[in-house]
Design an enzyme around this catalytic site. Structure first.
Site, short mmCIF file in Angstrom:
data_model
loop_
_atom_site.label_atom_id
_atom_site.label_comp_id
_atom_site.label_asym_id
_atom_site.label_seq_id
_atom_site.Cartn_x
_atom_site.Cartn_y
_atom_site.Cartn_z
N HIS A 36 34.98 37.11 -21.58
CA HIS A 36 35.46 36.07 -20.65
C HIS A 36 35.89 34.85 -21.49
CE1 HIS A 36 31.56 34.30 -21.42
NE2 HIS A 36 30.95 35.37 -20.94
N HIS A 39 33.75 33.70 -24.42
CA HIS A 39 33.90 34.44 -25.68
C HIS A 39 35.17 33.98 -26.41
CE1 HIS A 39 31.53 37.63 -23.39
NE2 HIS A 39 30.83 37.50 -24.49
#
Ligand code: PAF
Length: 287
Positions: A36, A39
């Site tokens: 997501h 990250h």
């Protein structure tokens, strides 16, 4: 013309080592995939602070208890690969289990109990042993100059920093701020498990932390603040494991009467809504 995208994906440790450009400063972002925006913040920080960015995707069996979600943990390698490439990652290490653990992993890294047996470690025994073992092994595989961890997993980032220091690993650890949804919910791969009503409710964990921070800053008794937050979430249907205020430096219990004690604190929470266990934290300083 857009930038040329040419991220390589490798499976084995041998391929990994022969694909890294060690003439450059190597930055490493270990993940379990299902990426997501949080990250991708790690990747963009890594791009700023290093010259060759390696990401790994590996759902690490060693850090899951038998009753936990190892089997159902979302595995989305194709989508993740596209996201990493678009974010400018240079190399993806996506080992299969037999690549990273060709024989049962008998040698393990045990964190010291004062960090391992509290908070997450109390409710997920063995979790940090599994994390440290795989991160140490991934560090040996990649041999990065610098590695990036999100502080949403506050205790994990702290334990890894201690591991690197005590084991004298020549790796700098950079901690990256938590990315939040518009309503404040911390981004997490496990948010995907939430049903619509649970997703709407999930932000209450963050709001509880904000409330705890304000209440402690206003001088209220820490135990009462923790107790109140716990009761409030329970009344809303949550099953909290902990909501607590700790010293940010070492997660020790905060004692407001301690002379020369640190003023840097962290409110930490772990609680279950429906079947989904969420964690979050908020650092702050007492004026
Ligand atoms: O935070 C995670 O995603 C995992 O615990 C890590 C650090 C990749 C180790 O498996």
């Amino acid at each position: 013309m857009g930038t040329q995208l040419n991220m390589k994906t490798v499976r084995t440790i041998a391929e990994l080592r022969s694909s890294i450009n060690y003439d450059k400063r190597v930055g490493f972002v270990p993940t379990m995939g299902n990426l997501h925006a949080g990250h991708l913040d790690l990747i963009s920080t890594a791009k700023k602070q290093s010259e060759f960015v390696v990401a790994s995707i590996f759902v690490n069996r060693l850090q899951f208890a038998p009753h936990e979600d190892f089997d159902s943990y979302p595995r989305t390698l194709n989508e993740d690969t596209k996201k990493l490439e678009a974010a400018g990652c240079d190399l993806l290490f996506a080992p299969r289990e037999e690549d990273l653990y060709p024989v049962p992993q008998g040698f393990e890294v045990h964190p010291p109990s004062e960090l391992d047996c509290i908070l997450e470690g109390e409710f997920r025994p063995g979790f940090f042993k599994g994390v440290c073992t795989v991160v140490h092994k991934l560090f040996n595989c990649v041999q990065p100059d610098v590695a990036f961890f999100g502080i949403k997993d506050y205790q994990q980032a702290m334990i890894i920093t201690h591991m690197v220091s005590q084991m004298a690993l020549p790796i700098e650890i950079v901690k990256v701020q938590t990315r939040r949804e518009v309503d404040g919910l911390a981004m997490s791969s496990r948010n995907g498990y939430l049903k619509d009503a649970e997703r709407a409710e999930a932000v209450q964990l963050y709001l509880a932390l904000c409330q705890m921070r304000e209440s402690v800053k206003a001088g209220n008794n820490v135990s009462s603040v923790e107790h109140e937050a716990l009761s409030l979430l329970k009344a809303r249907g949550w099953k909290p494991d902990y909501l607590t205020i700790r010293n940010a430096l070492d997660l020790s219990v905060f004692n407001p009467n301690e002379k020369n004690g640190s003023r840097r604190l962290v409110a930490l929470a772990a609680a279950r809504i429906g079947n989904t266990r969420l964690i979050d934290n908020l650092e702050f300083t007492l004026d």
